[in-house]
Design an enzyme around this catalytic site. Structure first.
Site, PDB file in Angstrom:
ATOM      1  CB  SER A  46      43.390  29.409  26.872  1.00  0.00           C
ATOM      2  OG  SER A  46      42.211  28.452  26.233  1.00  0.00           O
TER       3      SER A  46
ATOM      4  CB  SER B 241      39.254  27.648  33.937  1.00  0.00           C
ATOM      5  OG  SER B 241      38.296  28.021  32.887  1.00  0.00           O
TER       6      SER B 241
ATOM      7  CB  ILE C 106      28.953  32.912  36.971  1.00  0.00           C
ATOM      8  CG1 ILE C 106      29.843  31.705  35.406  1.00  0.00           C
ATOM      9  CG2 ILE C 106      29.255  31.054  37.599  1.00  0.00           C
ATOM     10  CD1 ILE C 106      30.697  31.280  35.244  1.00  0.00           C
ATOM     11  CD  GLN C 107      28.883  37.830  42.252  1.00  0.00           C
ATOM     12  OE1 GLN C 107      29.955  37.487  41.507  1.00  0.00           O
ATOM     13  NE2 GLN C 107      28.825  38.081  43.968  1.00  0.00           N
TER      14      GLN C 107
ATOM     15  CB  CYS D 207      44.146  33.077  37.525  1.00  0.00           C
ATOM     16  SG  CYS D 207      44.364  34.192  36.231  1.00  0.00           S
TER      17      CYS D 207
ATOM     18  CB  ILE E 215      38.701  30.437  23.459  1.00  0.00           C
ATOM     19  CG1 ILE E 215      39.894  30.324  23.981  1.00  0.00           C
ATOM     20  CG2 ILE E 215      38.865  32.362  23.149  1.00  0.00           C
ATOM     21  CD1 ILE E 215      41.376  30.710  23.665  1.00  0.00           C
ATOM     22  N   GLY E 216      37.057  28.098  25.012  1.00  0.00           N
ATOM     23  CA  GLY E 216      36.529  26.422  25.204  1.00  0.00           C
ATOM     24  C   GLY E 216      37.989  25.989  25.560  1.00  0.00           C
ATOM     25  N   GLY E 217      38.613  26.085  25.813  1.00  0.00           N
ATOM     26  CA  GLY E 217      39.301  25.136  26.656  1.00  0.00           C
ATOM     27  C   GLY E 217      39.606  23.679  27.498  1.00  0.00           C
TER      28      GLY E 217
HETATM   29  C1  LIG Z   1      40.777  32.438  32.964  1.00  0.00           C
HETATM   30  S1  LIG Z   1      39.748  33.129  32.491  1.00  0.00           S
HETATM   31  C2  LIG Z   1      39.465  30.750  31.548  1.00  0.00           C
HETATM   32  C3  LIG Z   1      39.610  30.835  29.868  1.00  0.00           C
HETATM   33  C4  LIG Z   1      38.703  29.695  29.778  1.00  0.00           C
HETATM   34  N1  LIG Z   1      39.458  27.764  30.299  1.00  0.00           N
HETATM   35  C5  LIG Z   1      39.793  29.590  28.422  1.00  0.00           C
HETATM   36  O1  LIG Z   1      39.874  28.152  28.333  1.00  0.00           O
HETATM   37  O2  LIG Z   1      39.508  29.646  27.960  1.00  0.00           O
HETATM   38  C6  LIG Z   1      38.255  32.976  32.733  1.00  0.00           C
HETATM   39  C7  LIG Z   1      37.136  33.494  32.598  1.00  0.00           C
HETATM   40  O3  LIG Z   1      35.889  33.678  33.511  1.00  0.00           O
HETATM   41  C8  LIG Z   1      35.069  34.928  32.754  1.00  0.00           C
HETATM   42  N2  LIG Z   1      34.404  35.576  33.747  1.00  0.00           N
HETATM   43  C9  LIG Z   1      34.900  36.358  35.185  1.00  0.00           C
HETATM   44  N3  LIG Z   1      34.369  36.696  35.772  1.00  0.00           N
HETATM   45  C10 LIG Z   1      33.022  35.829  35.478  1.00  0.00           C
HETATM   46  C11 LIG Z   1      31.205  35.868  36.229  1.00  0.00           C
HETATM   47  N4  LIG Z   1      31.190  36.324  37.106  1.00  0.00           N
HETATM   48  N5  LIG Z   1      31.015  35.032  35.279  1.00  0.00           N
HETATM   49  C12 LIG Z   1      30.881  34.470  34.308  1.00  0.00           C
HETATM   50  N6  LIG Z   1      32.298  34.197  33.485  1.00  0.00           N
HETATM   51  C13 LIG Z   1      32.806  35.135  33.847  1.00  0.00           C
HETATM   52  C14 LIG Z   1      35.933  35.297  31.983  1.00  0.00           C
HETATM   53  O4  LIG Z   1      35.377  36.613  31.158  1.00  0.00           O
HETATM   54  C15 LIG Z   1      36.870  34.840  31.423  1.00  0.00           C
HETATM   55  O5  LIG Z   1      37.187  34.771  30.451  1.00  0.00           O
END
Ligand SMILES: C[S@@+](CC[C@H](N)C(=O)[O-])C[C@H]1O[C@@H](n2cnc3c(N)ncnc32)[C@H](O)[C@@H]1O
Length: 353
Positions: free
Chosen positions: A334, A76, A57-58, A79, A14-16
């Site tokens: 986030s 990020s 992203i992979q 986790c 959500i853009g943190g």
């Molecule tokens: C820990 S959260 C990060 C949240 C972000 N920093 C925020 O402020 O909301 C991880 C994010 O990575 C995304 N995600 C997980 N695996 C992914 C992938 N392989 N490709 C793209 N996005 C991925 C999830 O949908 C999630 O929104």
């Protein structure tokens, strides 16, 4: 004016990270954001007017990433592979694979970024993925400074310790080079002076105005008059079943627990509950525990209040179609802008020659 730093935001949620960049006052432009989650992208688009690149992203290649000519990458990654509650499979967990792939890809780029910022849970620093991160970026000529910090150290009554890796590629360097290649448990020197506040504010400064007045009358009569109060009241059945495991805080408290993505779906270990009727606190020892808890007028924090504790700006809004559970899940994933903002400011600052 110098041209802005070009920034890529991976796992943008959500853009943190983007809010933190804005909060830090950095002359930076997010040239692209990436997230696989549709709902998160809806929220991101609603607030920034740009829809992140939807996909895994992979699948990104070195060539794809070179095209952005980005100076800084903010990441990020998920986790769960590293949480204490999880199985701690580290790089063996499928959710770690996109981050490991990005590290691999970075080594094949013509122009790797100059700065990196990685956020994750405490536990990441002892994982094999962490070892891979450090090996790859040191191999590419980066200097690192790692931190474990919580909003509590920035005047916010919120315990959310997180791991952060800040990295700069030589010849760039940190303002405080004596911390190079170390893991540090206090904010960086200049942030310390500017941002550290002597004590945390009380929880009440983070509550929605219509929920701030407390007292039995308010709980018995007033809350009912607030249209959405009922959906935040903790049901009696949950108090009876889980009362002993609940983390209960008061408006005057100077601390609450980390809100996870399961807050509101479960009460145990997912975040604090708020006692809206405080007088019961004094009598609580006299009555049996579950009954005394029922007297506290327990409610969940609202999504806006969780966003406040994450130091999201008042302008941040969820689109109407995002359900309450989804809002809590997205917020739980986030980060704290009160922590990440100053860290980004530190990362982007250059020592004067
Ligand atoms: C820990 S959260 C990060 C949240 C972000 N920093 C925020 O402020 O909301 C991880 C994010 O990575 C995304 N995600 C997980 N695996 C992914 C992938 N392989 N490709 C793209 N996005 C991925 C999830 O949908 C999630 O929104």
């Amino acid at each position: 004016m110098e041209s802005p730093w070009r920034v890529l935001e991976f796992y943008s949620g959500i853009g943190g990270m983007r809010y933190s960049l804005m909060e830090a006052g950095i002359n930076g432009e997010v040239v692209e954001a990436f997230d696989i989650n549709d709902r998160a992208n809806d929220v991101y688009e609603n607030n920034f007017g740009h829809r992140p690149c939807q996909g895994n992203i992979q699948t990104l290649t070195a060539n794809d990433l070179d095209k952005y000519r980005a100076h800084a990458w903010l990441l990020s990654p998920p986790c769960q592979p590293y949480t204490r509650q999880g199985l701690q499979k580290h790089s063996g967990d499928a959710r770690a694979s996109s981050f490991i792939k990005i590290l691999e890809v970075m080594q094949h780029m013509c122009q790797p970024p100059l700065m990196l910022f990685v956020e994750n849970v405490v536990g990441f620093e002892v994982s094999d993925t962490h070892n891979q991160l450090i090996d790859v970026i040191r191999g590419l000529g980066f200097v690192t400074q790692e931190f474990i910090l919580s909003p509590l150290q920035f005047g916010v009554p919120y315990s959310r310790p997180r791991y952060f890796c800040l990295a700069k590629r030589k010849p760039l360097s940190f303002l405080n080079p004596s911390d190079d290649n170390k893991l540090i448990l206090r904010p960086p020197f200049d942030v310390h002076n500017k941002m550290m506040q002597p004590s945390c504010k009380q929880i009440k400064s983070f509550l929605e105005p219509q929920h701030v007045d407390f007292g039995k009358d308010k709980v018995e009569g007033g809350l009912e008059s607030i249209h959405d109060a009922d959906q935040f009241t903790v049901p009696t059945s949950l108090i009876e079943r889980w009362g002993n495991a609940m983390d209960i805080v008061y408006p005057e408290s100077n601390r609450c627990c980390c809100f996870t993505k399961s807050y509101y779906r479960y009460v145990k270990g997912t975040g604090s509950l708020l006692a809206t009727y405080q007088n019961a606190k004094q009598n609580s020892e006299e009555i049996d525990k579950a009954n005394s808890l029922k007297e506290l007028g327990l409610r969940f924090f609202t999504p806006r209040e969780v966003a406040n504790l994450h130091s999201f700006p008042p302008t941040f809004k969820f689109p109407d179609h995002i359900t309450l559970k989804q809002q809590f899940a997205l917020l739980g994933n986030s980060l704290s802008i009160a922590v990440v903002g100053p860290l980004l400011q530190y990362l982007f600052s250059q020592p004067t020659q």
